[in-house]
Motif scaffolding. Structure first.
Motif, PDB file in Angstrom:
ATOM      1  N   SER A 151     113.001   3.705  53.308  1.00 27.24           N
ATOM      2  CA  SER A 151     113.848   2.792  54.082  1.00 27.24           C
ATOM      3  C   SER A 151     114.806   2.075  53.145  1.00 27.24           C
ATOM      4  O   SER A 151     114.487   1.848  51.971  1.00 27.24           O
ATOM      5  CB  SER A 151     112.998   1.751  54.813  1.00 27.24           C
ATOM      6  N   MET A 152     115.984   1.737  53.667  1.00 27.23           N
ATOM      7  CA  MET A 152     116.931   0.960  52.894  1.00 27.23           C
ATOM      8  C   MET A 152     116.369  -0.470  52.747  1.00 27.23           C
ATOM      9  O   MET A 152     115.716  -0.982  53.642  1.00 27.23           O
ATOM     10  CB  MET A 152     118.280   0.925  53.599  1.00 27.23           C
ATOM     11  N   PRO A 153     116.690  -1.132  51.660  1.00 29.01           N
ATOM     12  CA  PRO A 153     116.140  -2.487  51.464  1.00 29.01           C
ATOM     13  C   PRO A 153     116.747  -3.541  52.408  1.00 29.01           C
ATOM     14  O   PRO A 153     116.103  -4.559  52.696  1.00 29.01           O
ATOM     15  CB  PRO A 153     116.457  -2.811  50.014  1.00 29.01           C
ATOM     16  N   LEU A 154     117.954  -3.285  52.921  1.00 29.13           N
ATOM     17  CA  LEU A 154     118.623  -4.217  53.829  1.00 29.13           C
ATOM     18  C   LEU A 154     119.166  -3.444  55.030  1.00 29.13           C
ATOM     19  O   LEU A 154     119.571  -2.286  54.918  1.00 29.13           O
ATOM     20  CB  LEU A 154     119.777  -4.957  53.165  1.00 29.13           C
ATOM     21  N   SER A 155     119.234  -4.091  56.121  1.00 31.89           N
ATOM     22  CA  SER A 155     119.805  -3.457  57.315  1.00 31.89           C
ATOM     23  C   SER A 155     121.312  -3.635  57.347  1.00 31.89           C
ATOM     24  O   SER A 155     122.034  -2.768  57.890  1.00 31.89           O
ATOM     25  CB  SER A 155     119.192  -4.072  58.574  1.00 31.89           C
ATOM     26  N   SER A 156     121.821  -4.757  56.770  1.00 28.59           N
ATOM     27  CA  SER A 156     123.250  -5.031  56.783  1.00 28.59           C
ATOM     28  C   SER A 156     123.639  -5.519  55.394  1.00 28.59           C
ATOM     29  O   SER A 156     123.033  -6.451  54.859  1.00 28.59           O
ATOM     30  CB  SER A 156     123.583  -6.104  57.821  1.00 28.59           C
ATOM     31  N   TYR A 157     124.666  -4.960  54.852  1.00 31.50           N
ATOM     32  CA  TYR A 157     125.035  -5.279  53.470  1.00 31.50           C
ATOM     33  C   TYR A 157     126.411  -4.707  53.176  1.00 31.50           C
ATOM     34  O   TYR A 157     126.976  -3.945  53.968  1.00 31.50           O
ATOM     35  CB  TYR A 157     124.019  -4.717  52.487  1.00 31.50           C
ATOM     36  N   SER A 158     126.889  -4.929  51.930  1.00 30.43           N
ATOM     37  CA  SER A 158     128.076  -4.323  51.335  1.00 30.43           C
ATOM     38  C   SER A 158     127.815  -4.200  49.840  1.00 30.43           C
ATOM     39  O   SER A 158     127.247  -5.101  49.238  1.00 30.43           O
ATOM     40  CB  SER A 158     129.334  -5.158  51.596  1.00 30.43           C
ATOM     41  N   LEU A 187     114.343  -8.682  53.151  1.00 29.67           N
ATOM     42  CA  LEU A 187     114.312  -7.503  52.272  1.00 29.67           C
ATOM     43  C   LEU A 187     113.095  -6.661  52.638  1.00 29.67           C
ATOM     44  O   LEU A 187     112.003  -7.167  52.849  1.00 29.67           O
ATOM     45  CB  LEU A 187     114.223  -7.932  50.806  1.00 29.67           C
ATOM     46  N   LYS A 188     113.297  -5.339  52.694  1.00 28.44           N
ATOM     47  CA  LYS A 188     112.229  -4.418  53.116  1.00 28.44           C
ATOM     48  C   LYS A 188     111.742  -3.575  51.907  1.00 28.44           C
ATOM     49  O   LYS A 188     112.519  -3.265  51.003  1.00 28.44           O
ATOM     50  CB  LYS A 188     112.723  -3.485  54.207  1.00 28.44           C
ATOM     51  N   ALA A 189     110.528  -3.210  51.951  1.00 29.34           N
ATOM     52  CA  ALA A 189     109.978  -2.286  50.956  1.00 29.34           C
ATOM     53  C   ALA A 189     110.525  -0.886  51.254  1.00 29.34           C
ATOM     54  O   ALA A 189     110.468  -0.404  52.387  1.00 29.34           O
ATOM     55  CB  ALA A 189     108.466  -2.284  50.996  1.00 29.34           C
ATOM     56  N   VAL A 190     111.117  -0.241  50.237  1.00 22.18           N
ATOM     57  CA  VAL A 190     111.718   1.088  50.453  1.00 22.18           C
ATOM     58  C   VAL A 190     110.670   2.142  50.750  1.00 22.18           C
ATOM     59  O   VAL A 190     110.956   3.156  51.406  1.00 22.18           O
ATOM     60  CB  VAL A 190     112.575   1.504  49.255  1.00 22.18           C
ATOM     61  N   HIS A 191     109.464   1.959  50.270  1.00 16.80           N
ATOM     62  CA  HIS A 191     108.413   2.969  50.448  1.00 16.80           C
ATOM     63  C   HIS A 191     107.062   2.275  50.258  1.00 16.80           C
ATOM     64  O   HIS A 191     106.991   1.164  49.718  1.00 16.80           O
ATOM     65  CB  HIS A 191     108.582   4.094  49.429  1.00 16.80           C
ATOM     66  N   GLY A 192     106.049   3.015  50.698  1.00 10.69           N
ATOM     67  CA  GLY A 192     104.728   2.422  50.469  1.00 10.69           C
ATOM     68  C   GLY A 192     104.430   2.321  48.984  1.00 10.69           C
ATOM     69  O   GLY A 192     104.605   3.288  48.237  1.00 10.69           O
ATOM     70  N   ALA A 193     103.996   1.139  48.569  1.00  9.08           N
ATOM     71  CA  ALA A 193     103.806   0.918  47.144  1.00  9.08           C
ATOM     72  C   ALA A 193     102.823  -0.249  46.926  1.00  9.08           C
ATOM     73  O   ALA A 193     102.358  -0.871  47.877  1.00  9.08           O
ATOM     74  CB  ALA A 193     105.151   0.617  46.496  1.00  9.08           C
ATOM     75  N   GLU A 218     108.304  -2.754  55.275  1.00  7.85           N
ATOM     76  CA  GLU A 218     107.643  -4.066  55.380  1.00  7.85           C
ATOM     77  C   GLU A 218     108.473  -5.113  54.617  1.00  7.85           C
ATOM     78  O   GLU A 218     108.941  -4.851  53.518  1.00  7.85           O
ATOM     79  CB  GLU A 218     106.230  -3.983  54.806  1.00  7.85           C
ATOM     80  N   THR A 219     108.627  -6.357  55.236  1.00  6.32           N
ATOM     81  CA  THR A 219     109.407  -7.415  54.610  1.00  6.32           C
ATOM     82  C   THR A 219     108.603  -8.004  53.450  1.00  6.32           C
ATOM     83  O   THR A 219     107.437  -8.363  53.593  1.00  6.32           O
ATOM     84  CB  THR A 219     109.744  -8.518  55.607  1.00  6.32           C
TER      85      THR A 219
END
Length: 374
Positions: free
Chosen positions: A245-252, A282-288, A333-334
């Protein structure tokens, strides 16, 4: 007509075959004188005449035979010059006159004195008769021989022409056969050459077609393999995208990896900046597993996630953190919020990616390898 006086009977064999009846107490012994006397009394001219007639007959017959043989020889020869033929003269043997022989003369006819005189006038009757007879018959014989020779020459000429024509015909036939054989060989060679050239062209065309087919098959195979690979990659990325998953849903994006500038102490940017308002989740890009979470100097508040393969993902300049070290998180996950802590000019997420060995890599490329789009 003179008559011969009968000689006394004597034991004399006229032809050497035995003795004739003899008179008692008598003996006849002829001598040269007695014979000469008998010749004077008319016996010699009979011998000469008889010899002359016999010589003439024998000579004519011999000349005729010789002329016939010579004509035949001339007929078979080709224009050979005639050769004169003569017989040698016979010497006067002084043979007794047959009319004077006892028991023989009475059986022979009487002869005239003119004939005896003519015979005496010709001392060489055999030679003269022979020469005269040859001259008399030479013309006719030569003419016949010439005629026969001409015929022989003509026949020989005709035979020669026939032989020459036959030889020429055979030569022409042999030449025609040779020309036909040569022509057939040339045609065969030309046909074989044409067949070889056609076969070579066919082989070349077949080879070119095989190569083109092989190339087309290889290209098709390569395309198929590329398509399959692309499809597999797409499926893999899709699967990864589901797990990443991308770390943010909205960004530049405000700064890229290895971008140079004086604002960074190393002279270049070591991560990827996502500008976003402070407090953006901020979201976790992968399970870790959360390897660390806390203050980190110029990075401000930082969370380090360690993936299963050892890869580390850094979240920097956070305003707050919702996880702690050793905690396990799942994809999406945040784990914190955007901030402006540390060495910054504004609120943003500074993200870095490090391999298991500790080397930094481009975060944008790493995210794309996980099937994510930036």
């Amino acid at each position: 007509m003179a008559s011969n006086t009968p000689a006394p009977e004597a034991p004399f064999d006229a032809f050497g075959g035995g003795a004739a009846p003899s008179a008692p107490n008598t003996e006849w012994n002829p001598t040269e004188d007695s014979l000469r006397a008998q010749n004077r009394s008319g016996g010699r001219h009979r011998v000469v005449k008889q010899r002359s007639n016999f010589a003439r007959s024998s000579t004519v017959l011999g000349v005729g035979v010789i002329a016939a043989v010579g004509a035949g020889g001339l007929a078979t020869a080709q224009e050979k010059p005639p050769v004169a033929i003569s017989l040698p003269d016979l010497p006067d043997l002084h043979l007794p006159d047959p009319h004077d022989l006892p028991g023989v003369g009475e059986l022979l006819p009487e002869e005239s004195s003119e004939t005896v005189s003519a015979a005496r006038a010709n001392p060489n009757p055999l030679t003269v008769a022979t020469y005269a007879t040859l001259d008399d018959t030479r013309g006719a014989t030569t003419e016949q021989a010439s005629h026969r020779a001409a015929q022989s020459v003509t026949g020989a000429g005709d035979a020669g022409e026939a032989l020459r024509a036959r030889i020429l015909q055979q030569a022409e036939q042999q030449q025609a056969s040779a020309d036909a054989a040569e022509k057939a060989a040339a045609e065969k060679a030309a046909a074989e050459k044409a067949a070889a050239e056609a076969q070579a062209k066919a082989d070349a065309a077949e080879k070119a077609a095989a190569e083109a087919k092989a190339k087309a098959e290889a290209e098709a195979k390569a395309k198929a393999e590329a398509a399959a690979k692309a499809k597999a990659e797409a499926e893999r990325l899709a699967k990864l995208a589901a797990s990443y998953s991308m770390p943010l849903s909205s960004y530049s994006v405000s700064a890229t990896y290895m971008q140079s500038g004086s604002m960074w102490s190393s002279g270049y940017h070591t991560g990827l900046d996502f500008a976003a308002p402070t407090g953006t989740p901020l979201k976790a890009v992968h399970g870790a597993t959360v390897k660390s979470a806390g203050w980190s100097g110029s990075y401000g508040y930082r969370i380090v996630l360690e993936l299963e393969d050892g890869t580390e993902v850094w979240y920097c300049h956070l305003s707050s953190m919702t996880v702690g070290a050793g905690q396990t998180v799942g994809t999406g996950e945040t784990i914190g919020r955007v901030g402006a802590t540390g060495n910054v000019t504004g609120a943003h997420l500074h993200m870095e990616v490090h391999t298991a060995g500790g080397d930094g890599i481009d975060p944008a490329q790493w995210l794309r390898s996980k099937g994510l789009s930036i």
